[in-house]
Scaffold this motif. Structure first.
Motif, PDB file in Angstrom:
ATOM      1  N   LEU B  34       0.832  -1.216   0.000  1.00 30.70           N
ATOM      2  CA  LEU B  34       0.000   0.000   0.000  1.00 30.70           C
ATOM      3  C   LEU B  34       0.862   1.259   0.000  1.00 30.70           C
ATOM      4  CD1 LEU B  34      -2.635  -0.941   2.771  1.00 30.70           C
ATOM      5  CD2 LEU B  34      -2.697  -1.458   0.300  1.00 30.70           C
ATOM      6  N   HIS B  35       0.379   2.279  -0.664  1.00 28.30           N
ATOM      7  CA  HIS B  35       1.025   3.584  -0.663  1.00 28.30           C
ATOM      8  C   HIS B  35       0.949   4.165   0.754  1.00 28.30           C
ATOM      9  CE1 HIS B  35       1.711   7.826  -1.489  1.00 28.30           C
ATOM     10  NE2 HIS B  35       2.192   7.468  -2.678  1.00 28.30           N
ATOM     11  N   PRO B  36       2.057   4.673   1.297  1.00 24.53           N
ATOM     12  CA  PRO B  36       2.028   5.145   2.695  1.00 24.53           C
ATOM     13  C   PRO B  36       1.157   6.393   2.893  1.00 24.53           C
ATOM     14  CG  PRO B  36       4.133   5.682   1.643  1.00 24.53           C
ATOM     15  CD  PRO B  36       3.370   4.821   0.672  1.00 24.53           C
ATOM     16  N   GLY B  37       0.908   7.137   1.819  1.00 24.39           N
ATOM     17  CA  GLY B  37       0.067   8.319   1.956  1.00 24.39           C
ATOM     18  C   GLY B  37      -1.413   7.990   1.812  1.00 24.39           C
ATOM     19  N   THR B  38      -1.746   7.281   0.732  1.00 27.87           N
ATOM     20  CA  THR B  38      -3.161   7.023   0.423  1.00 27.87           C
ATOM     21  C   THR B  38      -3.679   5.728   1.018  1.00 27.87           C
ATOM     22  OG1 THR B  38      -2.623   5.778  -1.567  1.00 27.87           O
ATOM     23  CG2 THR B  38      -2.821   8.171  -1.805  1.00 27.87           C
ATOM     24  N   LEU B  39      -2.777   4.846   1.422  1.00 30.29           N
ATOM     25  CA  LEU B  39      -3.126   3.501   1.898  1.00 30.29           C
ATOM     26  C   LEU B  39      -3.882   2.699   0.820  1.00 30.29           C
ATOM     27  CD1 LEU B  39      -4.072   4.025   5.675  1.00 30.29           C
ATOM     28  CD2 LEU B  39      -1.855   3.483   4.647  1.00 30.29           C
TER      29      LEU B  39
END
Lengths: 455, 455
Positions: B34-39
């Motif tokens: 998962l992207h750490p910003g958008t999850l």
């Protein structure tokens, strides 16, 4: 002709089952070793107090060209041998040379060098004789590590006198030996008479192989069921190390590789003598052979600037005398990093072969040049070499660059006798630009020669 | 059946020309990273700012079972591979066991471990993309050394963040990397924002892989033509490391060796995942397969006591999140010597295979037990193992001793992932009797779990 792989490994069936005793083929035998007390040629009985009996016999053997390798030693050899003969494709590309460069890599074992070949043999014979312990000296620490491994395997006690200079430069070496159960003592030490005497005379000495040998011999002859073993110089060691050259030639012959030049570093002669063994056998039988180059440090120029004379093998003058190229047993070389090449003498076999012109060239090189070659080799071929081995790399690179100028497609084989994983302080010194070169003055050498025994 | 040699080396023709992507055969794919910003699950574009494009593609590839190994990588592999599959005859004899023990030895290269297999691949793809530099972290120093070698070979700049604890325990590692031209920085450092933040919060920290990753990623994304590379955990790394298992199976099959048990140490999973690759492929296709044991340190018991949950791969929480077995990205394990096993998480592939029962057992062992096994192994088989690898040795010895009790003639293969030549301070501590064991309390672990991100 088969296609040549990057690395040639012999199968177990192809591996040599006998050592080759080059002395049996020498046109001129080297002069006999002399008893230090009587100055008469030693006989077996003179040696068996110091050496294991079977090894003493090998030391005096000039009859048998081939000697069977005992099964237990073959078993041990199979754990880490054969060593590969490697085509240095990447180094060739880096140098942009038409030369073909191969190296026989002896560093793929925990001792990190060829020394294990003789260590296992010597420990085996000691065990077979019912001895319980061995003593030895070590310079760079490769021999001491190798013997520690062999003694651990055969269940023998081991006391190692390690040149003080080397312990300081290579603290990890001591720890490896201790992990294998060895008792490691910096030399010169005050645990022996000869050590105390040397310390009295030269309190600031960084030690030398010559000193350490004296201490190890003294301890061996004063300890029960214990003998002394040596990692170089002796005929027996060259016998065991012949495995390097025999394997090299079998591997090369298999792929029709015919070396024009064979290069090895030379300290006491164990690596160089082992590497050239099979090809020298050819030469002694009148066959075509490569051009042999022995490479030594400029700081300890035994072959290039030494005298061919009788001398003691140690500083304390307790060992027999050998006729060899020597800088004098009192010569203590500068603290260069190639500890394994800091020895005043040279194998009597190598000395005689050089004197008689069978070894074509001896070459002295500076340590900064060697480290430059070592770093270049590490970055192209991956393997980080021992400072000792870097002497051979330097000469191989120079020969390959000559080929580049002349356009000749020579085939060069050199001995990569070991790895430099325990020599990182030396590399750090080189990387920081602080490494220096040392060369003895003529005056330094004259002092050593003046002290040669009158025989 | 051919007679089984001590060491089985594949010929160049027998060596694998493709990597095996186990993910393509997994019944349940692991959860997406998962992207750490958008999850949200990452797409290729999210990754190409951090990773080389081709490696990012490999990271997301679950279609191709086999991926061709580029010619330049095969050339490099041929310099130090194939690694031997070795029959541990001497260890068997020492243990007096009816079990047959083999080990796949990945330590015969200057990096001293299997890490070079992925390092050369990652450096190659970076060079091909026209990048000029890479950043990475290193724990034990094996990955950093391997990547330094690969970057020297391909002419890339390299900045290595090395776990502070490891630099202190292994000063020579830093010198090796510098010899290969790398820039080595102790982590946490004040050269990055995330490093300064960690130092503010934990001024006395000895560092961890998780911290070092954060710093390396930050430096990569803020430096031109530079990307970050990682030596474990990721799918791409397991892909490259499949070479270990493929070679193992080809060598074993050649001699009709059918392992009952396959054992590897597991930190981030690169060694274990690589070792089991080909046999796991069999198992995923319903064929008979060995009993798989992953061995980890009791001080960092990711599989045996961790949670299967989404977590950050680094301490600074700048990397994508992965569903994996984890102790929490804030967990900083005790300063044991197996630096390569001090990681809070575990490869998502290994985690999923373990969760689904395809990996039969995870086992946690104490470091003093591991060093005892390591010394026994060194004294019998000659090779001085890395502390990481000693975990696998310990489990292999235990399984062989069970066979002694039961009389079963099981065939055990374990991964000897590396050598311990740079770990001598650890051996010295063990030899002196001062080595301690560490185990996190349940309370320690709960603290780590409580900090897991809510996904």
């Amino acid at each position: 002709m088969n296609e040549i792989p990057y690395k040639i490994y012999l199968s177990e069936e192809e591996m040599p089952k006998q050592w080759y005793n080059v002395r049996a083929d020498m046109k001129t035998d080297h002069q006999p070793i002399l008893h230090p007390g009587t100055l008469q040629p030693v006989v077996l009985d003179d040696l068996t107090g110091i050496f294991c009996t079977e090894l003493a016999k090998q030391e005096l053997n000039r009859e048998d060209r081939f000697i069977d390798i005992p099964g237990e030693i073959l078993d041990f050899y199979r754990m880490y041998r054969p060593s590969p003969l490697v085509r240095a494709y990447c180094l060739e590309k880096e140098l942009d040379t038409p030369a073909k460069i191969y190296y026989k890599f002896e560093g793929s074992n925990t001792s990190g060098s060829h020394k294990l070949n003789s260590a296992v043999a010597q420990a085996y014979y000691a065990k077979k004789q019912g001895l319980t312990g061995l003593t030895t000296e070590t310079g760079a620490g490769q021999w001491g590590t190798a013997l520690s491994m062999a003694c651990a395997y055969f269940g023998l006690d081991l006391k190692v006198y390690m040149v003080k200079n080397s312990i300081e430069k290579k603290p990890y070496r001591k720890m490896v030996m201790e992990t294998y159960g060895a008792n490691v003592c910096p030399s010169p030490s005050n645990t022996t008479e000869v050590g105390r005497k040397i310390l009295d005379e030269f309190p600031d000495t960084t030690g030398s192989l010559g000193c350490a040998i004296s201490e190890a011999v003294e301890t061996a002859v004063t300890t029960e069921k214990t003998r002394y073993v040596l990692g170089s110089v002796l005929d027996q060691v060259l016998l065991h190390q012949s495995i390097i050259g025999l394997e090299t030639k079998i591997a090369a012959d298999k792929y029709d590789i015919i070396p024009d030049i064979l290069i090895g570093c030379a300290g006491g002669g164990s690596n160089f003598g082992g590497l050239i063994s099979a090809y020298m056998g050819d030469k002694l039988h009148g066959k075509k052979a490569p051009y042999f180059i022995a490479v030594e440090p400029a700081s300890c120029p035994t072959l290039t600037r030494g005298r061919y004379a009788y001398d003691f093998c140690d500083t304390g003058k307790v060992t027999p005398l050998a006729k060899m190229y020597t800088l004098g047993s009192g010569f203590i070389p500068s603290g260069i990093h190639a500890g394994g090449l800091r020895y005043h003498g040279m194998s009597p076999i190598i000395s005689q072969l050089y004197e008689d012109g069978y070894i074509d060239e001896a070459r002295a090189v500076k340590q900064t040049e060697c480290f430059a070659a070592a770093v270049q080799f590490a970055r192209t071929e991956g393997i980080l070499p021992a400072p000792e081995s870097s002497h051979a790399i330097k000469a191989a690179v120079d020969e390959a660059l000559k080929c580049k100028l002349s356009g000749e497609q020579k085939t060069i084989i050199f001995g990569l006798s070991g790895t430099g994983y325990f020599d990182m302080l030396a590399y750090q010194e080189y990387n920081s630009g602080k490494m220096q070169d040392y060369m003895p003055t003529d005056e330094d050498l004259e002092k050593g020669f003046a002290a040669l025994p009158k025989v």
